[in-house]
Design an enzyme around this catalytic site. Structure first.
Site, PDB file in Angstrom:
ATOM      1  N   CYS A   9     -16.770  -8.818   4.871  1.00 43.32           N
ATOM      2  CA  CYS A   9     -16.105  -7.250   4.770  1.00 43.32           C
ATOM      3  C   CYS A   9     -14.902  -7.680   3.783  1.00 43.32           C
ATOM      4  O   CYS A   9     -13.991  -8.174   4.421  1.00 43.32           O
ATOM      5  CB  CYS A   9     -16.140  -6.784   5.920  1.00 43.32           C
ATOM      6  SG  CYS A   9     -15.065  -5.168   5.693  1.00 43.32           S
ATOM      7  N   ARG A  60     -18.426  -1.908  17.374  1.00 37.57           N
ATOM      8  CA  ARG A  60     -17.696  -3.302  17.520  1.00 37.57           C
ATOM      9  C   ARG A  60     -16.427  -3.354  18.029  1.00 37.57           C
ATOM     10  O   ARG A  60     -15.611  -2.457  18.065  1.00 37.57           O
ATOM     11  CB  ARG A  60     -17.337  -3.411  15.915  1.00 37.57           C
ATOM     12  CG  ARG A  60     -16.627  -4.910  15.555  1.00 37.57           C
ATOM     13  CD  ARG A  60     -16.401  -5.460  14.031  1.00 37.57           C
ATOM     14  NE  ARG A  60     -17.700  -5.097  13.381  1.00 37.57           N
ATOM     15  CZ  ARG A  60     -17.818  -4.366  12.437  1.00 37.57           C
ATOM     16  NH1 ARG A  60     -16.958  -3.652  11.770  1.00 37.57           N
ATOM     17  NH2 ARG A  60     -19.230  -4.542  11.967  1.00 37.57           N
ATOM     18  N   CYS A 106     -19.704  -5.483   2.762  1.00 38.45           N
ATOM     19  CA  CYS A 106     -19.006  -4.329   3.150  1.00 38.45           C
ATOM     20  C   CYS A 106     -17.786  -4.381   2.323  1.00 38.45           C
ATOM     21  O   CYS A 106     -17.255  -5.377   2.011  1.00 38.45           O
ATOM     22  CB  CYS A 106     -18.988  -4.583   4.591  1.00 38.45           C
ATOM     23  SG  CYS A 106     -17.660  -3.190   5.549  1.00 38.45           S
ATOM     24  N   CYS A 111       0.365   4.675   6.813  1.00 43.71           N
ATOM     25  CA  CYS A 111      -0.367   4.404   8.381  1.00 43.71           C
ATOM     26  C   CYS A 111       0.578   3.844   9.128  1.00 43.71           C
ATOM     27  O   CYS A 111       1.321   2.475   8.861  1.00 43.71           O
ATOM     28  CB  CYS A 111      -1.619   3.590   8.036  1.00 43.71           C
ATOM     29  SG  CYS A 111      -2.571   4.427   6.996  1.00 43.71           S
ATOM     30  N   CYS A 116     -19.402   2.415   8.179  1.00 40.69           N
ATOM     31  CA  CYS A 116     -18.882   1.807   9.286  1.00 40.69           C
ATOM     32  C   CYS A 116     -17.514   2.570   9.481  1.00 40.69           C
ATOM     33  O   CYS A 116     -16.731   2.625   8.598  1.00 40.69           O
ATOM     34  CB  CYS A 116     -18.383   0.308   8.986  1.00 40.69           C
ATOM     35  SG  CYS A 116     -17.362  -0.405   9.895  1.00 40.69           S
ATOM     36  N   CYS A 143       0.903  -1.252  -0.044  1.00 44.55           N
ATOM     37  CA  CYS A 143       0.122  -0.014   0.015  1.00 44.55           C
ATOM     38  C   CYS A 143       0.900   1.355  -0.013  1.00 44.55           C
ATOM     39  O   CYS A 143       1.686   1.382   0.619  1.00 44.55           O
ATOM     40  CB  CYS A 143      -1.180  -0.109   1.259  1.00 44.55           C
ATOM     41  SG  CYS A 143      -1.960   1.333   1.267  1.00 44.55           S
ATOM     42  N   CYS A 200       0.170   0.092  10.412  1.00 47.00           N
ATOM     43  CA  CYS A 200      -0.355  -1.003   9.417  1.00 47.00           C
ATOM     44  C   CYS A 200       0.812  -1.887   8.675  1.00 47.00           C
ATOM     45  O   CYS A 200       1.847  -1.371   8.099  1.00 47.00           O
ATOM     46  CB  CYS A 200      -1.141  -0.177   8.189  1.00 47.00           C
ATOM     47  SG  CYS A 200      -1.688  -1.423   7.186  1.00 47.00           S
TER      48      CYS A 200
HETATM   49  N1  SAM Z   1      -6.777   0.742   3.007  1.00 47.34           N
HETATM   50  C1  SAM Z   1      -7.795   0.906   3.593  1.00 47.34           C
HETATM   51  C2  SAM Z   1      -8.077   2.030   4.474  1.00 47.34           C
HETATM   52  O1  SAM Z   1      -7.048   2.052   5.243  1.00 47.34           O
HETATM   53  O2  SAM Z   1      -8.907   2.935   4.474  1.00 47.34           O
HETATM   54  C3  SAM Z   1      -8.764  -0.288   4.141  1.00 47.34           C
HETATM   55  C4  SAM Z   1      -7.812  -1.139   4.984  1.00 47.34           C
HETATM   56  S1  SAM Z   1      -7.409  -0.824   6.546  1.00 47.34           S
HETATM   57  C5  SAM Z   1      -6.291  -2.052   6.761  1.00 47.34           C
HETATM   58  C6  SAM Z   1      -8.763  -0.938   7.547  1.00 47.34           C
HETATM   59  C7  SAM Z   1      -8.627  -0.531   8.874  1.00 47.34           C
HETATM   60  O3  SAM Z   1      -7.881  -1.380   9.784  1.00 47.34           O
HETATM   61  C8  SAM Z   1      -7.733   0.869   9.424  1.00 47.34           C
HETATM   62  O4  SAM Z   1      -8.248   2.070   9.218  1.00 47.34           O
HETATM   63  C9  SAM Z   1      -7.429   0.805  10.723  1.00 47.34           C
HETATM   64  O5  SAM Z   1      -8.189   1.377  11.430  1.00 47.34           O
HETATM   65  C10 SAM Z   1      -7.366  -0.927  10.841  1.00 47.34           C
HETATM   66  N2  SAM Z   1      -6.132  -1.387  10.943  1.00 47.34           N
HETATM   67  C11 SAM Z   1      -5.119  -1.584  10.311  1.00 47.34           C
HETATM   68  N3  SAM Z   1      -4.111  -2.160  10.957  1.00 47.34           N
HETATM   69  C12 SAM Z   1      -4.286  -2.146  12.022  1.00 47.34           C
HETATM   70  C13 SAM Z   1      -3.748  -2.835  13.395  1.00 47.34           C
HETATM   71  N4  SAM Z   1      -2.486  -3.046  13.329  1.00 47.34           N
HETATM   72  N5  SAM Z   1      -4.151  -2.743  14.537  1.00 47.34           N
HETATM   73  C14 SAM Z   1      -5.400  -2.408  14.880  1.00 47.34           C
HETATM   74  N6  SAM Z   1      -6.117  -1.697  13.511  1.00 47.34           N
HETATM   75  C15 SAM Z   1      -5.632  -1.815  12.306  1.00 47.34           C
HETATM   76  C1  DTB Z   2     -11.782  -2.112  11.165  1.00 46.58           C
HETATM   77  O1  DTB Z   2     -12.042  -1.261  11.930  1.00 46.58           O
HETATM   78  N1  DTB Z   2     -10.754  -3.271  11.527  1.00 46.58           N
HETATM   79  C2  DTB Z   2     -10.614  -4.095  10.468  1.00 46.58           C
HETATM   80  C3  DTB Z   2     -11.639  -3.531   9.512  1.00 46.58           C
HETATM   81  N2  DTB Z   2     -12.108  -2.581   9.927  1.00 46.58           N
HETATM   82  C4  DTB Z   2     -11.223  -3.602   8.220  1.00 46.58           C
HETATM   83  C5  DTB Z   2      -9.393  -4.268  10.399  1.00 46.58           C
HETATM   84  C6  DTB Z   2      -8.427  -4.805  11.425  1.00 46.58           C
HETATM   85  C7  DTB Z   2      -7.027  -4.779  10.730  1.00 46.58           C
HETATM   86  C8  DTB Z   2      -6.060  -5.489  11.935  1.00 46.58           C
HETATM   87  C9  DTB Z   2      -4.711  -5.846  11.523  1.00 46.58           C
HETATM   88  C10 DTB Z   2      -4.487  -6.679  10.342  1.00 46.58           C
HETATM   89  O2  DTB Z   2      -5.388  -7.679  10.096  1.00 46.58           O
HETATM   90  O3  DTB Z   2      -3.608  -6.507   9.779  1.00 46.58           O
HETATM   91 FE1  SF4 Z   3      -2.823   1.301   3.289  1.00 43.00          FE
HETATM   92 FE2  SF4 Z   3      -2.911   0.009   5.691  1.00 43.00          FE
HETATM   93 FE3  SF4 Z   3      -3.206   2.671   5.681  1.00 43.00          FE
HETATM   94 FE4  SF4 Z   3      -5.011   1.012   4.782  1.00 43.00          FE
HETATM   95  S1  SF4 Z   3      -4.485   1.122   6.896  1.00 43.00           S
HETATM   96  S2  SF4 Z   3      -4.348   2.773   3.858  1.00 43.00           S
HETATM   97  S3  SF4 Z   3      -3.824  -0.695   3.897  1.00 43.00           S
HETATM   98  S4  SF4 Z   3      -1.331   1.481   5.035  1.00 43.00           S
END
Ligand code: SAM
Ligand code: DTB
Ligand code: SF4
Length: 326
Positions: free
Chosen positions: A99, A262, A130, A59, A190, A55, A62
């Site tokens: 989702c 949630r 979703c 973030c 959501c 990506c 992530c």
């Molecule tokens: N790329 C898209 C975005 O960021 O909008 C969708 C996927 S992203 C992984 C969805 C959400 O997962 C993020 O906004 C964040 O709140 C949550 N998330 C991602 N990594 C996480 C982590 N290590 N621990 C907890 N929540 C996480």
């Molecule tokens: C949300 O708030 N949590 C989910 C979903 N929306 C997409 C994602 C959690 C991701 C947790 C870290 C991972 O699996 O990499």
């Molecule tokens: Fe990309 Fe992860 Fe950020 Fe979603 S949360 S925009 S997958 S870096």
């Protein structure tokens, strides 16, 4: 008298809720919860990472960001048959919503064709749909709605003040713009955030206040506990105190009485007792299945035992459909 949804919460009011003695806060959250929901039922969603890693966003939490050296390998968009097989399995296991998450900054036009086909396919299985695909233009949001997408997940993640310390490749205002496009297209929203990213208690309150003061409350409010991901800047962040996590759930419930709150990522690292307190504080939705996007989640047997020990059960799709946010 029923607590009616409000959209004018002040910082002082939110601070005062967080400062309540725990028994008072939980009593108020439970009172509101019971006015709108059966407290013994939990909505169940299953996640599927349809496009993992690589990506362009940064973030700091992530595992899928290309900016950091993490063990996650980038993949192509999953084939339709594979996604539909995962959706069927989720339905059989008792999920009512599927989702689909993609590690994109925003979908490209060629992605939209494929994703709308996935949405149609999952919808045809009788599941709620979703997706979480990054930023959307109003036209893309309308296209997804036409394909049958019920919910769009797009988190604000933290307070506006803390946002720039976690993500620099997009702004808080960009997030709000996409949320407005999703709403305007007629989809359900959501939207929630993550605790444990070095934010203050004030930041947590302000994140919830932003959500509650949106023109319409998100129908679904995921509260994630940071799952520290190897190689990311937040890998070593301080853990959230369990009682602070529970308090945040309770305040979310009070601020957004008709929304599903949630208990989202991070359950694997929580005791069953902490999870039970979250349900008592008004959480009524979880992710079900042993994988989130890249990280782990309790397995189905564990969750079945947890539900049984609490006398709680998954919410049926028909029951879920009777609830509307405001
Ligand atoms: N790329 C898209 C975005 O960021 O909008 C969708 C996927 S992203 C992984 C969805 C959400 O997962 C993020 O906004 C964040 O709140 C949550 N998330 C991602 N990594 C996480 C982590 N290590 N621990 C907890 N929540 C996480
Ligand atoms: C949300 O708030 N949590 C989910 C979903 N929306 C997409 C994602 C959690 C991701 C947790 C870290 C991972 O699996 O990499
Ligand atoms: Fe990309 Fe992860 Fe950020 Fe979603 S949360 S925009 S997958 S870096």
């Amino acid at each position: 008298m029923q607590a009616q949804p409000r959209h004018d919460w002040t910082s002082e009011e939110v601070r005062a809720l967080f400062a309540l003695p725990f028994p008072e806060l939980l009593y108020r959250a439970q009172t509101v919860h019971r006015q709108h929901f059966n407290p013994c039922e939990v909505q169940v969603s299953t996640l599927c990472s349809i496009k993992t890693g690589g990506c362009p966003e940064d973030c700091n939490y992530c595992s899928q960001s290309a900016h950091f050296d993490t063990p996650v390998k980038a993949t192509k968009l999953m084939a339709e048959a594979e996604v539909l097989a995962a959706a069927r399995a989720a339905k059989e296991a008792g999920a009512t919503r599927f989702c689909m998450g993609a590690a994109w900054r925003a979908p490209k036009d060629r992605d939209m064709e494929k994703v709308t086909a996935l949405v149609r396919g999952v919808k045809a299985l009788g599941l709620e749909t979703c997706a979480t695909l990054g930023m959307l233009s109003p036209a893309q949001a309308a296209e997804l709605k036409t394909a049958g997408l019920d919910y769009y997940n797009h988190n604000i993640d933290t307070s506006e003040a803390h946002y720039g310390k976690v993500i620099t490749t997009r702004s808080f205002a960009d997030r709000i713009d996409t949320l407005a496009a999703v709403r305007a297209a007629g989809m359900k929203v959501c939207c929630g955030g993550i605790l444990g990213m070095g934010e203050t208690a004030e930041d947590r309150g302000e994140m919830l206040r932003t959500l509650a003061n949106l023109p319409v409350h998100p129908e679904s409010v995921p509260i994630n506990q940071l799952m520290p991901a190897k190689g990311t800047p937040l890998a070593g962040a301080d853990k959230v105190e369990p009682m602070e996590f529970v308090r945040t759930i309770a305040v979310a419930r009070i601020l957004m009485p008709k929304s599903f709150v949630r208990l989202s990522a991070g359950r694997e690292a929580m005791s069953d007792e902490t999870q039970a307190l979250c349900f008592l504080a008004g959480a009524n939705s979880i992710f079900y299945g042993e994988k989130l996007l890249t990280a782990g989640n309790p397995d189905q047997d564990h969750d079945r035992r947890l539900f049984a020990s609490l006398g709680m059960k998954p919410m049926a799709a028909a029951e879920e459909a009777t609830h509307h946010a405001a």
